[in-house]
Design a protein around this motif. Sequence first.
Motif, PDB file in Angstrom:
ATOM      1  N   LYS A  62       0.772  -1.131   0.149  1.00 40.10           N
ATOM      2  CA  LYS A  62       0.080   0.011   0.055  1.00 40.10           C
ATOM      3  C   LYS A  62       1.191   1.039   0.009  1.00 40.10           C
ATOM      4  O   LYS A  62       1.937   1.251   0.483  1.00 40.10           O
ATOM      5  N   ALA A  63       0.329   2.145  -0.624  1.00 35.06           N
ATOM      6  CA  ALA A  63       1.061   3.579  -0.704  1.00 35.06           C
ATOM      7  C   ALA A  63       0.162   4.749  -0.893  1.00 35.06           C
ATOM      8  O   ALA A  63      -0.867   4.585  -0.992  1.00 35.06           O
ATOM      9  N   TYR A  64       0.779   5.913  -0.371  1.00 40.80           N
ATOM     10  CA  TYR A  64       0.114   6.955  -0.369  1.00 40.80           C
ATOM     11  C   TYR A  64       0.747   8.183  -1.263  1.00 40.80           C
ATOM     12  O   TYR A  64       1.774   8.366  -1.395  1.00 40.80           O
ATOM     13  N   ASN A  65       0.012   8.660  -2.078  1.00 40.91           N
ATOM     14  CA  ASN A  65       0.659   9.598  -3.334  1.00 40.91           C
ATOM     15  C   ASN A  65       0.691  11.194  -2.481  1.00 40.91           C
ATOM     16  O   ASN A  65      -0.233  11.769  -2.259  1.00 40.91           O
ATOM     17  N   TYR A  66       1.891  11.442  -2.436  1.00 41.57           N
ATOM     18  CA  TYR A  66       2.327  12.612  -1.656  1.00 41.57           C
ATOM     19  C   TYR A  66       3.172  13.383  -2.323  1.00 41.57           C
ATOM     20  O   TYR A  66       4.468  13.078  -2.541  1.00 41.57           O
ATOM     21  N   ASN A  67       2.740  14.706  -2.705  1.00 44.37           N
ATOM     22  CA  ASN A  67       3.331  15.521  -3.743  1.00 44.37           C
ATOM     23  C   ASN A  67       3.791  14.717  -4.985  1.00 44.37           C
ATOM     24  O   ASN A  67       5.096  14.777  -5.538  1.00 44.37           O
ATOM     25  N   ASP A  74       3.654   0.146   5.310  1.00 45.45           N
ATOM     26  CA  ASP A  74       3.660  -1.326   5.686  1.00 45.45           C
ATOM     27  C   ASP A  74       2.963  -1.501   7.034  1.00 45.45           C
ATOM     28  O   ASP A  74       2.544  -0.426   7.774  1.00 45.45           O
ATOM     29  N   ASP A  75       2.588  -2.687   7.480  1.00 45.20           N
ATOM     30  CA  ASP A  75       1.973  -2.821   8.603  1.00 45.20           C
ATOM     31  C   ASP A  75       2.451  -2.265   9.742  1.00 45.20           C
ATOM     32  O   ASP A  75       1.629  -1.856  10.849  1.00 45.20           O
ATOM     33  N   GLU A  76       3.986  -2.111   9.950  1.00 42.48           N
ATOM     34  CA  GLU A  76       4.467  -1.662  11.174  1.00 42.48           C
ATOM     35  C   GLU A  76       4.088  -0.082  11.127  1.00 42.48           C
ATOM     36  O   GLU A  76       4.052   0.657  12.282  1.00 42.48           O
ATOM     37  N   ASP A  77       4.071   0.741   9.996  1.00 43.85           N
ATOM     38  CA  ASP A  77       3.626   1.906   9.947  1.00 43.85           C
ATOM     39  C   ASP A  77       2.383   2.372  10.506  1.00 43.85           C
ATOM     40  O   ASP A  77       1.952   3.262  11.490  1.00 43.85           O
ATOM     41  N   PHE A  78       1.344   1.421  10.065  1.00 45.37           N
ATOM     42  CA  PHE A  78      -0.095   1.553  10.497  1.00 45.37           C
ATOM     43  C   PHE A  78      -0.181   1.412  12.088  1.00 45.37           C
ATOM     44  O   PHE A  78      -0.768   2.219  12.771  1.00 45.37           O
ATOM     45  N   GLU A  79       0.616   0.635  12.798  1.00 49.06           N
ATOM     46  CA  GLU A  79       0.701   0.166  14.141  1.00 49.06           C
ATOM     47  C   GLU A  79       1.261   1.323  14.741  1.00 49.06           C
ATOM     48  O   GLU A  79       0.877   1.840  15.755  1.00 49.06           O
ATOM     49  N   SER A 143      -6.247  -1.498   9.714  1.00 50.13           N
ATOM     50  CA  SER A 143      -5.613  -0.240   9.167  1.00 50.13           C
ATOM     51  C   SER A 143      -6.208   0.884   9.185  1.00 50.13           C
ATOM     52  O   SER A 143      -5.802   2.109   8.518  1.00 50.13           O
ATOM     53  N   ALA A 144      -7.496   0.981   9.504  1.00 50.82           N
ATOM     54  CA  ALA A 144      -8.290   2.159   9.547  1.00 50.82           C
ATOM     55  C   ALA A 144      -8.765   2.358  11.088  1.00 50.82           C
ATOM     56  O   ALA A 144      -9.188   1.689  11.920  1.00 50.82           O
ATOM     57  N   GLU A 145      -8.861   3.730  11.479  1.00 50.24           N
ATOM     58  CA  GLU A 145      -9.490   3.994  12.833  1.00 50.24           C
ATOM     59  C   GLU A 145     -10.817   3.867  12.693  1.00 50.24           C
ATOM     60  O   GLU A 145     -11.493   4.511  11.687  1.00 50.24           O
ATOM     61  N   HIS A 146     -11.668   3.554  13.799  1.00 53.02           N
ATOM     62  CA  HIS A 146     -13.089   3.475  13.723  1.00 53.02           C
ATOM     63  C   HIS A 146     -13.645   4.035  15.142  1.00 53.02           C
ATOM     64  O   HIS A 146     -12.941   3.684  16.300  1.00 53.02           O
TER      65      HIS A 146
END
Length: 259
Positions: A62-67, A74-79, A143-146
């Motif tokens: 998974k990736a985010y388009n930033y600029n 990765d999973d560690e970033d989400f946590e 990976s999403a806050e609820h």
Amino acid sequence: MRSIWTGSIGFGLVNIPVKLYSATQESRLDLDMLDKKDHAHIRFKRVNEKTGKEVAWENIVKAYNYNDEYVVIDDEDFEDASPKKSKVIEISNFVDAAEIDDMYFETPYYVEPDKGGAKAYELLLRALEKTGKVGISLFVLRSAEHLSIVRPKDDYLVLHRLRFAEEIREPKDLSLPDDVKIAKKEMDMAIKLIEQFAEPFDISQYKDTYRDELLRIIKAKASGKRAKVRKMKVVTTPSSDLFDQLKASLGGNGKKRVS
């Protein structure tokens, strides 16, 4: 059932080890997509747009388009974004259940106490029952806050995911009736009709009849037949006929009628 989340529910200094289980399941028929010409299965492939080659799930990130640059997450970033919310359903406050509009309710999950959590689980369950309150919390799932509530039901706890306020559209763009005159006799008749059809709610009375009818048609086609179906046309009641239609409705046998 297989648990979909393992962690704990926290309120005050109390932490209850729990597991979450999905409380719902699909009732829709599982339909496949075929090529109209030869009824061959339609497959969806995960294809690299540069090479045109299929990519295996384990090689997809998974990736985010930033600029205009992709940043891989990765999973560690989400946590790391919220380590506590990834492991704890932290109840921040308690509110009356009636204060939460039904519009916000989304997905329900069963909450089961994990090893060593039975007594604290039972304590929270009984305390919520006695106070008529539900616990408001934020937690991370997939990976999403609820936003969610923890509430008692029968002899167990249920976690109900809620929509955030920004997820509910404003009704301001609806074309609603303006300055409509309702005669007293029409209102009285409508109230009588509602009272005639009023009864305690029993969810078991309602079945997915559309699914059953569709399956009946499928079975008939499989045997080379065409199932008999009743055609219907939706007819609206003109404003001038409202009272007569309400009166005629009251003249029935009290059973719900299907048009």
